[in-house]
Design a protein around this motif. Structure first.
Motif, PDB file in Angstrom:
ATOM      1  N   VAL A 190     -22.926 -83.909 -83.200  1.00 16.73           N
ATOM      2  CA  VAL A 190     -21.964 -84.523 -83.685  1.00 16.73           C
ATOM      3  C   VAL A 190     -21.037 -83.274 -84.864  1.00 16.73           C
ATOM      4  CG1 VAL A 190     -21.652 -85.907 -86.248  1.00 16.73           C
ATOM      5  CG2 VAL A 190     -23.434 -86.730 -84.343  1.00 16.73           C
ATOM      6  N   ARG A 191     -21.638 -82.341 -85.077  1.00 19.48           N
ATOM      7  CA  ARG A 191     -20.802 -81.314 -85.900  1.00 19.48           C
ATOM      8  C   ARG A 191     -19.632 -80.856 -84.895  1.00 19.48           C
ATOM      9  NH1 ARG A 191     -25.872 -79.865 -88.209  1.00 19.48           N
ATOM     10  NH2 ARG A 191     -26.626 -78.639 -86.456  1.00 19.48           N
ATOM     11  N   ALA A 192     -19.965 -80.804 -83.573  1.00 21.62           N
ATOM     12  CA  ALA A 192     -18.956 -80.420 -82.634  1.00 21.62           C
ATOM     13  C   ALA A 192     -17.833 -81.390 -82.183  1.00 21.62           C
ATOM     14  CB  ALA A 192     -19.327 -79.988 -81.143  1.00 21.62           C
ATOM     15  N   GLY A 193     -18.112 -82.623 -82.698  1.00 22.06           N
ATOM     16  CA  GLY A 193     -17.175 -83.641 -82.610  1.00 22.06           C
ATOM     17  C   GLY A 193     -17.506 -84.821 -81.836  1.00 22.06           C
ATOM     18  N   ALA A 194     -18.792 -84.954 -81.398  1.00 17.37           N
ATOM     19  CA  ALA A 194     -19.162 -86.284 -80.702  1.00 17.37           C
ATOM     20  C   ALA A 194     -19.413 -87.403 -81.793  1.00 17.37           C
ATOM     21  CB  ALA A 194     -20.570 -85.962 -79.927  1.00 17.37           C
ATOM     22  N   GLN A 195     -19.088 -88.669 -81.230  1.00 18.53           N
ATOM     23  CA  GLN A 195     -19.149 -89.885 -82.201  1.00 18.53           C
ATOM     24  C   GLN A 195     -20.130 -90.811 -81.527  1.00 18.53           C
ATOM     25  OE1 GLN A 195     -14.635 -89.988 -82.651  1.00 18.53           O
ATOM     26  NE2 GLN A 195     -15.643 -91.405 -84.059  1.00 18.53           N
ATOM     27  N   VAL A 196     -20.604 -90.865 -80.250  1.00 20.53           N
ATOM     28  CA  VAL A 196     -21.288 -91.809 -79.800  1.00 20.53           C
ATOM     29  C   VAL A 196     -22.432 -91.071 -78.940  1.00 20.53           C
ATOM     30  CG1 VAL A 196     -21.427 -93.627 -77.939  1.00 20.53           C
ATOM     31  CG2 VAL A 196     -19.183 -93.432 -79.328  1.00 20.53           C
ATOM     32  N   LEU A 197     -23.673 -91.333 -79.636  1.00 19.38           N
ATOM     33  CA  LEU A 197     -24.843 -90.797 -79.139  1.00 19.38           C
ATOM     34  C   LEU A 197     -25.628 -91.698 -78.367  1.00 19.38           C
ATOM     35  CD1 LEU A 197     -25.515 -89.269 -82.598  1.00 19.38           C
ATOM     36  CD2 LEU A 197     -24.569 -87.981 -80.801  1.00 19.38           C
ATOM     37  N   VAL A 198     -25.772 -91.238 -77.160  1.00 19.91           N
ATOM     38  CA  VAL A 198     -26.495 -91.991 -76.004  1.00 19.91           C
ATOM     39  C   VAL A 198     -27.827 -91.345 -75.905  1.00 19.91           C
ATOM     40  CG1 VAL A 198     -26.577 -92.639 -73.658  1.00 19.91           C
ATOM     41  CG2 VAL A 198     -24.490 -92.822 -74.923  1.00 19.91           C
ATOM     42  N   ALA A 199     -28.898 -92.215 -75.839  1.00 17.13           N
ATOM     43  CA  ALA A 199     -30.201 -91.623 -75.684  1.00 17.13           C
ATOM     44  C   ALA A 199     -30.942 -92.779 -74.960  1.00 17.13           C
ATOM     45  CB  ALA A 199     -31.088 -91.534 -77.110  1.00 17.13           C
ATOM     46  N   GLY A 200     -32.139 -92.132 -74.114  1.00 12.79           N
ATOM     47  CA  GLY A 200     -32.955 -93.140 -73.275  1.00 12.79           C
ATOM     48  C   GLY A 200     -34.273 -92.645 -73.587  1.00 12.79           C
ATOM     49  N   SER A 201     -34.754 -91.615 -73.214  1.00 13.99           N
ATOM     50  CA  SER A 201     -36.168 -91.154 -73.479  1.00 13.99           C
ATOM     51  C   SER A 201     -36.199 -91.114 -74.946  1.00 13.99           C
ATOM     52  CB  SER A 201     -36.498 -89.761 -72.901  1.00 13.99           C
ATOM     53  OG  SER A 201     -36.212 -89.840 -71.358  1.00 13.99           O
ATOM     54  N   ALA A 202     -35.657 -90.604 -75.749  1.00 12.13           N
ATOM     55  CA  ALA A 202     -35.748 -90.342 -77.063  1.00 12.13           C
ATOM     56  C   ALA A 202     -35.895 -91.692 -77.949  1.00 12.13           C
ATOM     57  CB  ALA A 202     -34.641 -89.574 -77.954  1.00 12.13           C
ATOM     58  N   VAL A 203     -35.272 -92.762 -77.271  1.00 12.40           N
ATOM     59  CA  VAL A 203     -35.289 -94.267 -77.753  1.00 12.40           C
ATOM     60  C   VAL A 203     -36.535 -95.000 -77.274  1.00 12.40           C
ATOM     61  CG1 VAL A 203     -34.238 -96.371 -78.017  1.00 12.40           C
ATOM     62  CG2 VAL A 203     -32.746 -94.053 -78.418  1.00 12.40           C
ATOM     63  N   PHE A 204     -36.616 -95.116 -76.101  1.00  5.74           N
ATOM     64  CA  PHE A 204     -37.606 -95.943 -75.425  1.00  5.74           C
ATOM     65  C   PHE A 204     -39.023 -95.284 -75.019  1.00  5.74           C
ATOM     66  CE2 PHE A 204     -33.554 -97.697 -73.866  1.00  5.74           C
ATOM     67  CZ  PHE A 204     -33.483 -99.014 -74.594  1.00  5.74           C
ATOM     68  N   ASP A 205     -39.421 -94.098 -75.054  1.00  5.13           N
ATOM     69  CA  ASP A 205     -40.707 -93.549 -74.701  1.00  5.13           C
ATOM     70  C   ASP A 205     -41.607 -93.369 -75.984  1.00  5.13           C
ATOM     71  OD1 ASP A 205     -39.338 -93.023 -72.235  1.00  5.13           O
ATOM     72  OD2 ASP A 205     -39.706 -90.837 -72.129  1.00  5.13           O
TER      73      ASP A 205
END
Length: 224
Positions: A190-205
């Motif tokens: 986000v500090r670099a400029g990303a606005q949409v954060l996609v996560a799989g393992s970090a959310v579902f595991d």
């Protein structure tokens, strides 16, 4: 549904279905929505461009009917132009291409736009942002991959942080970050400029997608 054009300057999160329970896909997505998710990342893999094999337009259509979140179809496949009409018909909001696989990238991006979807391109770790110069005017967003395409659960590639920054400098487009995104790496992106954060393992595991989605979004927004 114009998700990317209406994003503004917000930082949002979304689940990658690659790590979800496919037997209860709609339920898993709704649990992440309760945790603040605003988009669904729908990974499509063909066992050719990448070694994994996942899902197609029929599953996308079922998910679109089951949730009011916009669905972003990421086509990690060979000959993606052949699948664009089917995914547009399925009702996805946006379609992301791998530039390595599109025989005529300009034509395929135009096809996506003409189909009523928003269009994006995914940059693998070795794909330079400069390669998008002549199609940037057709893009609604850019996906920066911080792992190699094909599998969930990979280790975050730190050089992707600078790539996000470079994409923002060159094109000023919204950046989606996908791959190894966790509460630790999200603020850096986000500090670099990303606005949409996609996560799989970090959310579902972790067993609680609602809690972990909220935790990821809050961590990402702290990077502002």
């Amino acid at each position: 549904m114009a998700f990317w054009r209406e994003l503004g300057e917000r930082v949002v999160g979304g689940p990658s279905i690659l790590s979800a329970d496919f037997a209860h896909l709609a339920k898993d997505v709704e649990r992440t929505k309760a945790g603040g998710a605003e988009v669904v990342h729908f990974d499509v893999m063909d066992n050719h461009f990448v070694p994994n094999l996942t899902v197609g337009p029929a599953v996308a259509a079922a998910l679109v009917r089951a949730t009011d979140l916009p669905v972003d179809a990421h086509l990690q496949v060979e000959r993606p132009e052949s699948l664009v009409p089917a995914f547009a018909e399925a009702g996805v909001a946006s379609i992301t291409l791998q530039p390595e696989t599109a025989l005529h990238l300009h034509r395929t991006l135009t096809l996506i736009k003409d189909s009523g979807c928003e269009a994006g391109v995914a940059l693998t770790p070795a794909t330079p942002p400069e390669s998008l110069r002549w199609v940037a005017h057709l893009l609604d967003y850019v996906l920066v991959m911080s792992v190699e395409p094909g599998f969930g659960g990979q280790r975050f590639i730190p050089e992707s942080v600078e790539k996000v920054r470079r994409v923002r400098e060159l094109y000023g487009l919204p950046v989606q970050a996908d791959g190894g995104i966790t509460p630790v790496t999200a603020p850096r992106m986000v500090r670099a400029g990303a606005q949409v954060l996609v996560a799989g393992s970090a959310v579902f595991d972790g067993g609680d997608p609602e809690r972990d989605m909220r935790k990821l979004i809050e961590a990402g927004r702290s990077g502002r």
